[in-house]
Scaffold this motif. Structure first.
Motif, PDB file in Angstrom:
ATOM      1  N   GLN A  46       1.157  -1.620  -0.186  1.00  6.64           N
ATOM      2  CA  GLN A  46       0.133  -0.259  -0.227  1.00  6.64           C
ATOM      3  C   GLN A  46       0.624   1.479   0.031  1.00  6.64           C
ATOM      4  O   GLN A  46       0.419   2.262   0.333  1.00  6.64           O
ATOM      5  CB  GLN A  46      -1.157  -0.284   0.855  1.00  6.64           C
ATOM      6  CG  GLN A  46      -2.651  -1.206   1.279  1.00  6.64           C
ATOM      7  CD  GLN A  46      -2.950  -0.830   2.246  1.00  6.64           C
ATOM      8  OE1 GLN A  46      -2.872  -0.383   3.498  1.00  6.64           O
ATOM      9  NE2 GLN A  46      -4.396  -2.000   1.667  1.00  6.64           N
ATOM     10  N   ASN A  47       1.727   1.024   0.030  1.00  9.28           N
ATOM     11  CA  ASN A  47       2.804   2.437  -0.290  1.00  9.28           C
ATOM     12  C   ASN A  47       3.901   2.750  -1.676  1.00  9.28           C
ATOM     13  O   ASN A  47       4.299   1.507  -1.844  1.00  9.28           O
ATOM     14  CB  ASN A  47       3.951   1.948   1.326  1.00  9.28           C
ATOM     15  CG  ASN A  47       3.457   2.427   2.267  1.00  9.28           C
ATOM     16  OD1 ASN A  47       2.341   3.113   2.752  1.00  9.28           O
ATOM     17  ND2 ASN A  47       3.925   2.138   3.333  1.00  9.28           N
ATOM     18  N   SER A  48       3.748   3.575  -1.773  1.00 10.19           N
ATOM     19  CA  SER A  48       5.186   3.874  -2.798  1.00 10.19           C
ATOM     20  C   SER A  48       6.429   4.906  -2.305  1.00 10.19           C
ATOM     21  O   SER A  48       6.263   6.075  -2.623  1.00 10.19           O
ATOM     22  CB  SER A  48       3.725   4.868  -4.321  1.00 10.19           C
ATOM     23  OG  SER A  48       3.950   6.241  -3.272  1.00 10.19           O
ATOM     24  N   GLU A  49       7.335   4.088  -1.894  1.00 11.92           N
ATOM     25  CA  GLU A  49       8.054   3.797  -1.099  1.00 11.92           C
ATOM     26  C   GLU A  49       9.877   3.533  -1.886  1.00 11.92           C
ATOM     27  O   GLU A  49       9.246   2.342  -2.423  1.00 11.92           O
ATOM     28  CB  GLU A  49       8.217   4.089   0.104  1.00 11.92           C
ATOM     29  CG  GLU A  49       7.447   4.735   1.183  1.00 11.92           C
ATOM     30  CD  GLU A  49       7.139   4.235   2.380  1.00 11.92           C
ATOM     31  OE1 GLU A  49       8.175   3.514   2.756  1.00 11.92           O
ATOM     32  OE2 GLU A  49       6.763   5.024   3.465  1.00 11.92           O
TER      33      GLU A  49
END
Length: 150
Positions: free
Chosen positions: A129-132
């Motif tokens: 769920q993260n765009s890192e």
């Protein structure tokens, strides 16, 4: 006005730095932490002292472990390779330098670690769920930290 010398200078920014690990050379890290050293405190009170309190004295000097974080790249496994070189009592200890640079890439401050070696390496955490970016870290143990201003 723009271009004029500032009367009261601002503090030095901390986002432009480089780290060099001995024979491994310069490695681009995103973050460096743990650049601190302290003394153990020895408390002593003689039995015949008129003061009902202890005297505090500096004891042994100790330094924190240094944590370095960097982005992971598809064809780069250098931190894990470096960590895997550690074998019981056969590790080649390195001198590590960390330099805070000015806008012309000249060192303003230099921290030097004596006899450093990797004690921990961590891969990235993952979360759908993260765009890192993927970030790995290495923790270095060492036997002393020195500081020098340019």
């Amino acid at each position: 006005m723009a271009g004029e010398k500032q009367e009261s200078p601002w503090p030095v920014p901390k986002f432009h730095f480089k780290a060099t690990i001995g024979s491994k050379g310069e490695i681009a890290f995103q973050e460096v932490s743990g650049l601190d050293t302290e003394y153990d405190i020895i408390e002593y009170r003689a039995g015949n002292s008129l003061d009902f309190s202890t005297v505090k004295m500096p004891g042994l000097k100790k330094a924190s472990d240094i944590t370095l974080k960097k982005g992971m790249f598809k064809s780069d496994s250098s931190l894990f390779t470096y960590f895997n070189e550690v074998k019981m009592n056969t590790i080649a200890r390195e001198t590590v330098t960390i330099q805070l640079l000015d806008e012309e890439h000249n060192p303003m401050f230099t921290w030097t670690l004596k006899n450093a070696f990797p004690m921990k390496v961590s891969g990235t955490d993952m979360n759908a769920q993260n765009s890192e970016v993927a970030v790995e870290e290495i923790v270095l143990a060492h036997e002393g930290l020195s500081f020098e201003a340019a």
